[in-house]
Design an enzyme around this catalytic site. Structure first.
Site, PDB file in Angstrom:
ATOM      1  CB  THR A   1      -0.854  -0.040   1.290  1.00 16.13           C
ATOM      2  OG1 THR A   1      -1.816  -1.058   1.144  1.00 16.13           O
ATOM      3  CG2 THR A   1      -1.539   1.269   1.616  1.00 16.13           C
TER       4      THR A   1
ATOM      5  N   GLY B   1      -0.882  -1.944   6.709  1.00 14.84           N
ATOM      6  CA  GLY B   1      -0.890  -3.240   7.395  1.00 14.84           C
ATOM      7  C   GLY B   1      -2.277  -3.851   7.279  1.00 14.84           C
TER       8      GLY B   1
END
Ligand code: ASP
Length: 283
Positions: A152, A204
């Site tokens: 990400t 995460g």
């Protein structure tokens, strides 16, 4: 007044052969955003500029090259937030946008809403003149060939007027159910910005980050902690209380950065004095 821009490239595993390329793109993203800030540009523009560069690199799980869901499709989430106004724009589960972060910004600036999802978000994009690409054009060969995960992207910045901003963009987690939306477009989870304190961006496992409201916590820890201590305390609490995996970057009002993760890797780049520093993991 100090300026700062720090970006991250996700909490996933980064194969050794990609370390240099990942750090190069993170550094290029910081260089572009910092050039804008040096010309007196806004933190909001800087985080969007940096995030678009990261979205365009298929090494990252954002924009082109996002991970595939259980149905073999890309569904992306993104958020942008202005710490001066607390304005927020976000999109969730979009499949046809090359740069979801720019659509998130348009949601913030051209609608009374904060978060648009899926088909409605894409309809709004078309009305606003964004190019809608065939969903299969968002799939990079790497996603079909490898088991990459995480990666990400996100950015936080401080501009010369003392404004902070955050941007986050992701394809989410590999193999997710269709329609799953992670933390990234959720304010206070994937990103939070407050001019009085600073801004933070998380990466995460999104379900844990949502429960922890990780970036809201991290920014509020700046009331009592320095930047690095706040990042570390937020990640420690995330791990202990919520069993979370991942990390975050943050910037305080003075332009000091915080970098913390409990994952093996979290590529970052930031302005370190006059130079750009980059690393794939906390030293
Ligand atoms: N937080 C993202 C999500 O759960 C994934 C990541 O940061 O790698 O959607």
């Amino acid at each position: 007044m100090a300026i700062q821009l720090i970006v991250h490239g996700g909490a996933g595993l980064v194969a050794g052969e990609h370390h240099a390329a990942v750090m190069a793109t993170c550094s290029a993203a910081v260089a572009s955003g910092i050039a804008h800030l040096r010309e007196g540009g806004t933190a909001l523009n800087a985080v969007e500029i940096a995030t678009r560069i990261l979205e365009d690199d298929p090494l990252f799980n954002a924009g082109y090259g996002s991970v595939l869901n259980r149905d073999g499709k890309v569904e992306m989430d993104a958020l942008i937030m202005d710490g001066r106004t607390f304005q927020i724009g976000a999109v969730a589960a979009v499949s046809r946008l090359k740069n979801p972060i720019s659509l998130a910004r348009r949601v913030m600036e051209a609608t009374p809403h904060h978060l648009l999802a899926a088909g409605g978000a894409e309809q709004f994009a078309a009305e606003q003149g964004f190019e809608l690409v065939p969903p299969e054009h968002m799939i990079a060969p790497r996603q079909l060939a490898t088991k990459s995960d995480g990666d990400t992207v996100g950015a936080v910045a401080l501009d010369s007027a003392g404004n902070v901003a955050v941007a986050v963009s992701t394809g989410g987690v590999r193999g997710k159910l269709a329609g799953r939306v992670g933390d990234s477009p959720i304010p206070g989870a994937g990103g939070w910005a407050d001019n009085a304190l600073g801004a933070a961006c998380a990466t995460g496992v999104g379900e844990g980050i949502m429960r922890a409201l990780l970036t809201f916590r991290a920014v509020n820890l700046l009331e009592t902690h320095g930047a690095q201590a706040a990042a570390e305390a937020a990640v420690a609490l995330f791990e202990q209380k919520f069993g979370g995996d991942g990390g975050l970057i943050l910037v305080d009002r003075e332009g000091k950065v915080g970098i913390a993760h409990n994952s093996p890797f979290m590529p970052v780049a930031w302005l370190n004095g006059d130079q750009i520093s980059a690393q794939v993991a906390q030293k």
